[in-house]
Design a protein around this motif. Structure first.
Motif, mmCIF file in Angstrom:
data_model
loop_
_atom_site.group_PDB
_atom_site.id
_atom_site.type_symbol
_atom_site.label_atom_id
_atom_site.label_comp_id
_atom_site.label_asym_id
_atom_site.label_seq_id
_atom_site.Cartn_x
_atom_site.Cartn_y
_atom_site.Cartn_z
ATOM 1 N N ILE A 54 38.271 36.597 43.350
ATOM 2 C CA ILE A 54 37.794 37.933 43.717
ATOM 3 C C ILE A 54 37.693 38.819 42.484
ATOM 4 C CG2 ILE A 54 38.368 40.034 45.001
ATOM 5 C CD1 ILE A 54 39.653 38.248 47.105
ATOM 6 N N VAL A 55 38.761 38.761 41.630
ATOM 7 C CA VAL A 55 38.754 39.554 40.392
ATOM 8 C C VAL A 55 37.600 39.133 39.499
ATOM 9 C CG1 VAL A 55 40.017 40.051 38.281
ATOM 10 C CG2 VAL A 55 41.223 40.040 40.468
ATOM 11 N N SER A 56 37.385 37.821 39.410
ATOM 12 C CA SER A 56 36.294 37.307 38.577
ATOM 13 C C SER A 56 34.940 37.766 39.109
ATOM 14 C CB SER A 56 36.353 35.784 38.532
ATOM 15 O OG SER A 56 35.292 35.262 37.795
ATOM 16 N N LEU A 57 34.803 37.751 40.439
ATOM 17 C CA LEU A 57 33.547 38.177 41.056
ATOM 18 C C LEU A 57 33.294 39.663 40.810
ATOM 19 C CD1 LEU A 57 31.095 37.594 42.829
ATOM 20 C CD2 LEU A 57 32.536 38.031 44.845
ATOM 21 N N LEU A 58 34.360 40.478 40.935
ATOM 22 C CA LEU A 58 34.217 41.912 40.680
ATOM 23 C C LEU A 58 33.797 42.176 39.237
ATOM 24 C CD1 LEU A 58 37.304 43.341 42.601
ATOM 25 C CD2 LEU A 58 34.891 43.683 43.169
ATOM 26 N N GLY A 59 34.400 41.421 38.305
ATOM 27 C CA GLY A 59 34.034 41.570 36.893
ATOM 28 C C GLY A 59 32.588 41.223 36.646
ATOM 29 N N PHE A 60 32.114 40.159 37.310
ATOM 30 C CA PHE A 60 30.715 39.746 37.167
ATOM 31 C C PHE A 60 29.778 40.817 37.708
ATOM 32 C CE2 PHE A 60 26.981 37.942 39.269
ATOM 33 C CZ PHE A 60 26.323 37.389 38.175
ATOM 34 N N LEU A 61 30.143 41.396 38.876
ATOM 35 C CA LEU A 61 29.292 42.412 39.485
ATOM 36 C C LEU A 61 29.215 43.673 38.625
ATOM 37 C CD1 LEU A 61 30.335 42.061 43.241
ATOM 38 C CD2 LEU A 61 28.167 41.379 42.194
ATOM 39 N N LEU A 62 30.367 44.058 38.033
ATOM 40 C CA LEU A 62 30.369 45.218 37.152
ATOM 41 C C LEU A 62 29.490 44.982 35.935
ATOM 42 C CD1 LEU A 62 34.141 46.230 37.311
ATOM 43 C CD2 LEU A 62 32.210 47.518 38.228
ATOM 44 N N SER A 63 29.583 43.791 35.356
ATOM 45 C CA SER A 63 28.755 43.452 34.194
ATOM 46 C C SER A 63 27.280 43.437 34.572
ATOM 47 C CB SER A 63 29.153 42.079 33.627
ATOM 48 O OG SER A 63 30.486 42.094 33.189
ATOM 49 N N PHE A 64 26.986 42.914 35.761
ATOM 50 C CA PHE A 64 25.599 42.843 36.222
ATOM 51 C C PHE A 64 25.021 44.239 36.417
ATOM 52 C CE2 PHE A 64 22.413 42.722 39.585
ATOM 53 C CZ PHE A 64 21.533 41.778 39.082
ATOM 54 N N ASN A 65 25.837 45.132 37.012
ATOM 55 C CA ASN A 65 25.367 46.502 37.227
ATOM 56 C C ASN A 65 25.081 47.203 35.912
ATOM 57 O OD1 ASN A 65 25.456 46.360 40.006
ATOM 58 N ND2 ASN A 65 27.573 47.078 40.152
ATOM 59 N N ALA A 66 25.958 46.955 34.912
ATOM 60 C CA ALA A 66 25.757 47.574 33.599
ATOM 61 C C ALA A 66 24.455 47.093 32.971
ATOM 62 C CB ALA A 66 26.932 47.264 32.682
ATOM 63 N N LEU A 67 24.215 45.775 33.095
ATOM 64 C CA LEU A 67 22.990 45.221 32.519
ATOM 65 C C LEU A 67 21.755 45.692 33.297
ATOM 66 C CD1 LEU A 67 24.152 41.573 31.791
ATOM 67 C CD2 LEU A 67 23.659 43.350 30.113
ATOM 68 N N ALA A 68 21.953 45.989 34.590
ATOM 69 C CA ALA A 68 20.820 46.392 35.411
ATOM 70 C C ALA A 68 20.312 47.780 35.050
ATOM 71 C CB ALA A 68 21.217 46.349 36.879
ATOM 72 N N GLU A 69 21.142 48.573 34.369
ATOM 73 C CA GLU A 69 20.713 49.906 33.949
ATOM 74 C C GLU A 69 19.882 49.781 32.673
ATOM 75 O OE1 GLU A 69 24.179 52.273 33.573
ATOM 76 O OE2 GLU A 69 24.759 52.067 35.671
ATOM 77 N N LEU A 70 18.650 49.418 32.854
ATOM 78 C CA LEU A 70 17.785 49.138 31.716
ATOM 79 C C LEU A 70 17.507 50.399 30.923
ATOM 80 C CD1 LEU A 70 15.226 46.710 33.381
ATOM 81 C CD2 LEU A 70 17.257 46.133 32.046
ATOM 82 N N ARG A 71 17.334 50.231 29.611
ATOM 83 C CA ARG A 71 17.118 51.365 28.708
ATOM 84 C C ARG A 71 16.052 50.974 27.693
ATOM 85 N NH1 ARG A 71 22.372 53.306 25.588
ATOM 86 N NH2 ARG A 71 22.984 53.774 27.735
ATOM 87 N N ALA A 72 15.067 51.835 27.502
ATOM 88 C CA ALA A 72 14.009 51.570 26.526
ATOM 89 C C ALA A 72 14.418 52.118 25.167
ATOM 90 C CB ALA A 72 12.697 52.197 26.974
ATOM 91 N N THR A 73 14.324 51.302 24.130
ATOM 92 C CA THR A 73 14.811 51.708 22.809
ATOM 93 C C THR A 73 13.914 52.728 22.128
ATOM 94 O OG1 THR A 73 13.663 49.831 21.785
ATOM 95 C CG2 THR A 73 15.965 49.504 22.424
ATOM 96 N N GLY A 74 12.632 52.772 22.481
ATOM 97 C CA GLY A 74 11.712 53.677 21.800
ATOM 98 C C GLY A 74 11.930 55.139 22.112
#
Length: 387
Positions: free
Chosen positions: A4-24
């Motif tokens: 469960i802890v591992s799954l929560l960590g994965f979901l948090l990482s996924f959410n962070a990556l999902a917040e896409l940001r344009a460098t320009g």
């Protein structure tokens, strides 16, 4: 439970990556006294992150990787910090000298060069790993070593810089990183204190503090050596106190005209880029520090040394006339235009704010809090020579 802890960590990482940001659309605002940098979104006028522990940023400058993901921050304490603008963290930081004064990124984006006061010289690093690639001591005369100023990148995988104590300009060819090639131009004038390269990468111009005039090197025709321009300007004038040295990387090139801050005088000099003669000296309210052109070349914005450093002056390039005088706040230190010039961001150090203006209407658009801001740098610089 572990799953469960591992799954929560994965979901948090996924959410962070999902917040896409344009460098320009990113930029960096330096917080001078805090030794920190703000990562900002230039369209939304929003702070995204704050990166601390960056050392002495009293004279910091920034360049960007060609993919605009990384910002390289040059600190006065010799620190070189590589900041990941997408992960909001320091990717790597080194102390490469005792006292440094800025740097540049190579034409291909693979090399970072730093100009040093102590020990005097230029060091070149891999932009990927920050491993040392070349060490170029600024030795001259009989065992003497000079402070290095005015370091810029140039076409042909070159860097160009000036030796403050020696009165020399050097070019550094890094086409073969294992065999750097240095070309030296001596007796260019006393105490070159800063320099610029024109946006096309052709002309390198060093300002002289020890005597009148400036030194110009045509990088298309280096065999012609360095020539002096404006050699008689203010030569007979009374020596005036200089409250802050002009920053020549903030000189403005607009069409065939070059706008230059006069040392110690309340003037902006306008030169004809075709023959480097003086067209006009424009009187301004104080000693100019930065003289910067809007990207379309229609306006030139000027800020000033104390006691006039609460002002901004806008010059209309069309007829070289003074436009509106703005008062953003206490201690205006730096300006940065958005890539197409519709807005300008202004660091107001003693009010702890960054003020954003619409450059067409000259009206204030936004204010952002920042602790003693002294430098603003946008990622669009990644694709401009000399920035």
């Amino acid at each position: 439970m572990k799953k469960i802890v591992s799954l929560l960590g994965f979901l948090l990482s996924f959410n962070a990556l999902a917040e896409l940001r344009a460098t320009g659309d990113l930029g960096v605002v330096i917080e001078r006294e805090a030794g920190a940098a703000l990562i900002v979104n230039t369209t939304e006028h929003k702070q995204l992150a704050r990166i601390g522990e960056l050392g002495d940023l009293s004279h910091a400058s920034v360049v960007f990787s060609r993919d605009q993901r990384y910002a390289y921050i040059f600190g006065r304490d010799g620190g070189l910090s590589k900041i990941d603008l997408l992960r909001d963290k320091i990717d790597k930081r080194i102390i490469q000298a005792g006292n440094s004064i800025g740097g540049a990124i190579s034409q291909d984006g693979k090399l970072i060069a730093v100009s040093n006061y102590t020990p005097g010289g230029v060091k070149v690093f891999s932009s990927d790993t920050l491993d040392l690639v070349a060490d170029i001591p600024a030795d001259y005369g009989d065992g003497q070593r000079s402070k290095v100023v005015g370091l810029v990148d140039a076409p042909g995988q070159r860097f160009v810089f000036s030796l403050f104590d020696a009165g020399e300009i050097w070019t550094l060819d890094m086409k073969n990183p294992q065999k750097p090639v240095v070309e030296k131009f001596k007796n260019i004038g006393k105490l070159p204190y800063d320099a610029l390269i024109t946006p096309d990468g052709r002309y390198y111009i060093a300002g002289l503090f020890g005597e009148s005039g400036m030194a110009l090197l045509d990088l298309w025709n280096t065999q012609d050596g360095v020539k002096r321009i404006l050699p008689d300007y203010v030569k007979t004038d009374e020596k005036l106190p200089v409250y802050k040295m002009p920053h020549l990387e903030g000189w403005a090139v607009a069409g065939d005209s070059v706008f230059v801050p006069a040392i110690g005088k309340h003037e902006v000099l306008v030169l004809d880029k075709r023959n480097w003669t003086l067209i006009k000296a424009i009187p301004v309210p104080g000693q100019p520090v930065f003289v910067m052109a809007r990207p379309d070349g229609r306006q030139v914005w000027v800020n000033f040394a104390m006691p006039d450093n609460n002002q901004l002056q806008v010059i209309d390039v069309k007829d070289l006339s003074l436009g509106k005088n703005l008062t953003p706040g206490k201690a205006v230190l730096h300006m940065e235009f958005t890539p197409r010039g519709e807005q300008v961001w202004v660091a107001v150090r003693d009010d702890n704010q960054v003020v954003v203006y619409d450059t067409d209407t000259l009206r204030e658009v936004a204010r952002l809090p920042a602790q003693k801001p002294n430098g603003i740098f946008f990622s669009a610089r990644a694709h401009k020579t000399g920035l």
